[in-house]
Design an enzyme around this catalytic site. Structure first.
Site, mmCIF file in Angstrom:
data_model
loop_
_atom_site.group_PDB
_atom_site.id
_atom_site.type_symbol
_atom_site.label_atom_id
_atom_site.label_comp_id
_atom_site.label_asym_id
_atom_site.label_seq_id
_atom_site.Cartn_x
_atom_site.Cartn_y
_atom_site.Cartn_z
ATOM 1 N N ASP A 1 0.843 -1.197 0.000
ATOM 2 C CA ASP A 1 0.000 0.000 0.000
ATOM 3 C C ASP A 1 0.884 1.255 0.000
ATOM 4 O O ASP A 1 0.381 2.375 -0.103
ATOM 5 C CB ASP A 1 -0.998 -0.005 1.167
ATOM 6 C CG ASP A 1 -0.335 0.063 2.530
ATOM 7 O OD1 ASP A 1 0.907 -0.037 2.609
ATOM 8 O OD2 ASP A 1 -1.062 0.212 3.540
ATOM 9 N N SER A 2 2.210 1.046 0.054
ATOM 10 C CA SER A 2 3.138 2.163 -0.173
ATOM 11 C C SER A 2 2.906 2.779 -1.540
ATOM 12 O O SER A 2 3.426 3.859 -1.828
ATOM 13 C CB SER A 2 4.589 1.676 -0.057
ATOM 14 O OG SER A 2 4.809 0.554 -0.882
ATOM 15 N N ASP B 1 -1.030 -6.384 -0.523
ATOM 16 C CA ASP B 1 -1.084 -5.709 0.779
ATOM 17 C C ASP B 1 -2.529 -5.271 1.055
ATOM 18 O O ASP B 1 -3.189 -4.719 0.177
ATOM 19 C CB ASP B 1 -0.178 -4.476 0.717
ATOM 20 C CG ASP B 1 0.396 -4.105 2.063
ATOM 21 O OD1 ASP B 1 0.127 -4.808 3.053
ATOM 22 O OD2 ASP B 1 1.140 -3.101 2.111
ATOM 23 N N LYS C 1 -0.826 -9.499 2.931
ATOM 24 C CA LYS C 1 -0.128 -8.970 4.104
ATOM 25 C C LYS C 1 -1.046 -7.983 4.810
ATOM 26 O O LYS C 1 -1.794 -7.257 4.157
ATOM 27 C CB LYS C 1 1.170 -8.260 3.690
ATOM 28 C CG LYS C 1 1.907 -7.605 4.866
ATOM 29 C CD LYS C 1 3.244 -7.020 4.487
ATOM 30 C CE LYS C 1 3.179 -5.609 3.961
ATOM 31 N NZ LYS C 1 2.557 -4.624 4.880
ATOM 32 N N GLU D 1 -1.164 -5.289 8.515
ATOM 33 C CA GLU D 1 -0.406 -4.685 9.614
ATOM 34 C C GLU D 1 -1.081 -4.966 10.946
ATOM 35 O O GLU D 1 -2.306 -5.078 11.016
ATOM 36 C CB GLU D 1 -0.305 -3.161 9.401
ATOM 37 C CG GLU D 1 0.499 -2.785 8.166
ATOM 38 C CD GLU D 1 0.625 -1.278 7.980
ATOM 39 O OE1 GLU D 1 0.272 -0.508 8.901
ATOM 40 O OE2 GLU D 1 1.074 -0.877 6.892
ATOM 41 N N GLU E 1 9.335 -3.907 10.826
ATOM 42 C CA GLU E 1 9.697 -2.587 10.283
ATOM 43 C C GLU E 1 10.078 -1.627 11.399
ATOM 44 O O GLU E 1 9.405 -1.549 12.444
ATOM 45 C CB GLU E 1 8.520 -2.009 9.474
ATOM 46 C CG GLU E 1 8.838 -0.606 8.941
ATOM 47 C CD GLU E 1 7.904 -0.093 7.855
ATOM 48 O OE1 GLU E 1 6.969 -0.823 7.447
ATOM 49 O OE2 GLU E 1 8.120 1.053 7.416
HETATM 50 O O1 KIV Z 1 3.522 -1.079 1.769
HETATM 51 C C1 KIV Z 1 4.694 -1.486 1.731
HETATM 52 O O2 KIV Z 1 5.428 -1.316 0.749
HETATM 53 C C2 KIV Z 1 5.184 -2.193 2.901
HETATM 54 C C3 KIV Z 1 6.644 -2.521 2.956
HETATM 55 C C4 KIV Z 1 7.441 -1.298 3.202
HETATM 56 C C5 KIV Z 1 6.944 -3.581 3.936
HETATM 57 O O3 KIV Z 1 4.442 -2.491 3.770
#
Ligand code: KIV
Length: 275
Positions: A55-56, A94, A124, A126, A193
């Site tokens: 989600d970056s 994500d 993934k 959080e 992280e």
């Molecule tokens: O969203 C992302 O790119 C991440 C990584 C930095 C682990 O969660």
């Protein structure tokens, strides 16, 4: 097709289970973010083991201040492009803010979309203890889940900014408890992280599942970077990241040359013109 791509295409797909075997054998692996087809293909052919459609993308692709506005539809869209480009890498979608926090049912629904519509092989999310129920339910639907503890960017407002976690004794205990909870809930791996390297090393020793570090030192089982940091495509590189190339400068030089050649009628030449 290059030698790398020819050999990659014969290799087996990386799986959640094969990454766990890598941990047991003490073999580090690599993860990198990817958001589109051309870069995902290069990364896959270059031997990256796991491609994370993070989600970056809110920051790197959309130019937002943080990841909170990113929607599930947007991650599904980018995951589809990345999945289409890969033959070997495990593709992890994500789960964006709001797609798993309300209820475990919501979380399963969102994860199913990432797999069914996006082509992700795993998801993934959080959170540590707060994410236990979501991890359990998604894993029960046979979707491998990667956890993410320590500095969790979706908690930016609760954390009061992007702050390294686990520096105090109480903070260390919290991060460790989160990592243990993620493993107990059934995650196949966990991102660590923004935490002191010695804490990440301790967690890595305590967990049977692989740890994937970012800003967490060399003692993790694997490392992850945001592709824009690695390739020099962002305005600045965080201190924990390493810029291996400056594609921003290469692109800028190429485009300036193009503009100059157009203005001076040097492009297109005869070789670029039809007869
Ligand atoms: O969203 C992302 O790119 C991440 C990584 C930095 C682990 O969660």
């Amino acid at each position: 097709m290059s030698t790398v791509s020819a050999s990659s295409s014969r290799e087996h797909r990386v799986t959640a289970r094969s990454l766990q075997r890598r941990k047991r054998r003490g073999e580090p692996f690599s993860m990198l973010t990817a958001y589109d087809f051309p870069f995902a293909r290069i990364f896959d052919q270059s031997g990256v083991d796991v491609l994370l459609v993070g989600d970056s993308l809110g920051n790197t692709v959309q130019g937002q201040d943080n990841t909170l506005p990113v929607t599930l539809d947007e991650v599904v869209y980018h995951t589809r492009m990345v999945a289409r480009a890969t033959r070997r890498a495990l593709v992890v979608g994500d789960m964006p803010f709001g797609s798993y926090q309300v209820s475990a049912e919501d979380a399963v629904r969102s994860a199913i979309r990432l797999v069914k519509e996006g082509g992700a092989h795993a998801v993934k999310l959080e959170g540590g203890r707060s994410a236990e129920a979501a991890i359990e339910r998604i894993s029960a639907a046979d979707i491998p889940v990667m956890g993410h503890v320590g500095l969790t960017p979706q908690s930016i407002h609760a954390m009061g900014g992007y702050r390294v976690q686990g520096r105090s004794d109480a903070g260390r205990d919290r991060v460790l408890a989160d990592a243990l909870a993620v493993e107990a809930a059934g995650a196949f791996a966990v991102v660590l992280e923004g935490m002191p390297a010695d804490l990440a090393r301790e967690i890595t020793g305590r967990l049977a599942i692989p740890t994937i570090g970012i800003g967490a030192g060399v003692g993790c089982d694997a490392q992850v970077l945001v592709m824009h940091d690695l390739l020099g495509l962002s305005d600045w590189t965080p201190s924990f990241a390493k810029q291996y190339a400056n594609l921003g400068a290469v692109a800028s030089k190429a485009v300036r040359t193009y503009v100059d050649e157009v203005v001076h009628r040097k492009f297109p030449g005869d070789e670029h013109s039809y007869r």
